[in-house]
Design an enzyme around this catalytic site. Structure first.
Site, PDB file in Angstrom:
ATOM      1  N   GLY A  35      62.220  24.329  41.154  1.00 40.47           N
ATOM      2  CA  GLY A  35      63.654  24.162  41.398  1.00 40.47           C
ATOM      3  C   GLY A  35      64.141  24.779  42.687  1.00 40.47           C
ATOM      4  N   GLY A  37      63.557  23.701  45.649  1.00 41.86           N
ATOM      5  CA  GLY A  37      63.876  22.658  46.617  1.00 41.86           C
ATOM      6  C   GLY A  37      62.695  22.225  47.469  1.00 41.86           C
ATOM      7  N   LYS A  38      61.498  22.674  47.114  1.00 41.40           N
ATOM      8  CA  LYS A  38      60.303  22.367  47.907  1.00 41.40           C
ATOM      9  C   LYS A  38      60.107  20.866  48.120  1.00 41.40           C
ATOM     10  CE  LYS A  38      57.528  24.191  44.975  1.00 41.40           C
ATOM     11  NZ  LYS A  38      58.585  24.501  43.992  1.00 41.40           N
ATOM     12  N   SER A 106      52.399  27.018  43.789  1.00 38.43           N
ATOM     13  CA  SER A 106      51.268  27.842  44.280  1.00 38.43           C
ATOM     14  C   SER A 106      51.609  29.322  44.188  1.00 38.43           C
ATOM     15  CB  SER A 106      50.878  27.441  45.709  1.00 38.43           C
ATOM     16  OG  SER A 106      51.972  27.315  46.574  1.00 38.43           O
TER      17      SER A 106
END
Length: 198
Positions: A35, A37-38, A106
């Site tokens: 969440g 925004g990646k 990650s």
């Protein structure tokens, strides 16, 4: 690693491909909480790079789980294997001369460092999409935080599984309230200023 294998060198190598594409191949690795925004920012950045005549490919966390990593779960061991596979694929794309964008939580530093270790100096660009947990929970675009808080999802990063934030990323991108387009443009300009893209 398998035994009795030798890397076969090809006549058309990474430098040849990169020269033809007129770009510096690299991995732009976006990391951050679910969440944060990646994926949105990576998508907008790829569009911006494409418009600037760069050859790119975007690897997104959910998308690779439909195929390449479809056999993996979400416990810590599976997360490590997920990122190992993505790292190896990213290396191949860099060898193809492309600018690779990745959007993965990650959560573990060692896994991100593993990808960096596969590449040459300057080819791994870590971008920390730094969005506070409370903002990510408010967004909760897939309803995952709600499920994690209720116990329906186990090993959820930021709730009952750790996130190891990058200590010195190439780009530290704070993202909360501004339009995603503005954040992606800030990232693009930061990459240009640092000489990672033209």
């Amino acid at each position: 690693m398998s035994s009795n294998i030798v890397w076969h060198k090809h006549t058309v190598d990474k430098d040849t491909r990169a020269n033809k594409l007129k770009q510096k191949p690299s991995v732009i690795w976006l990391t951050g909480l679910s969440g944060s925004g990646k994926s949105t920012i990576a998508n907008l950045l790829e569009k911006r790079l494409f418009e600037a005549q760069h050859a790119t490919y975007l690897l997104d966390g959910d998308n690779v789980r439909h195929g390449l990593c479809g056999d993996l779960g979400f416990d810590d061991k599976a997360r490590v294997e997920n990122i190992r596979r993505i790292s190896e694929v990213s290396k191949l794309f860099v060898d193809a001369g492309l600018i690779v964008l990745t959007a993965f939580i990650s959560p573990f530093k060692a896994d991100r460092d593993f990808c960096r270790s596969l590449l040459n100096e300057g080819e791994f660009i870590e971008v920390f999409v730094d969005t506070p947990l409370e903002v990510c929970e408010q967004r909760d675009p897939k309803g995952l935080y709600k499920k994690a808080r209720s116990g329906d999802i186990k090993h959820f990063t930021g709730i009952d599984s750790d996130y190891e934030a990058p200590a010195s990323p190439e780009v530290h991108l704070q993202y909360q309230d501004e339009p995603a387009e503005d954040t992606a443009e800030r990232l693009y300009q930061a990459l240009k200023t640092k000489g990672f893209v033209s």
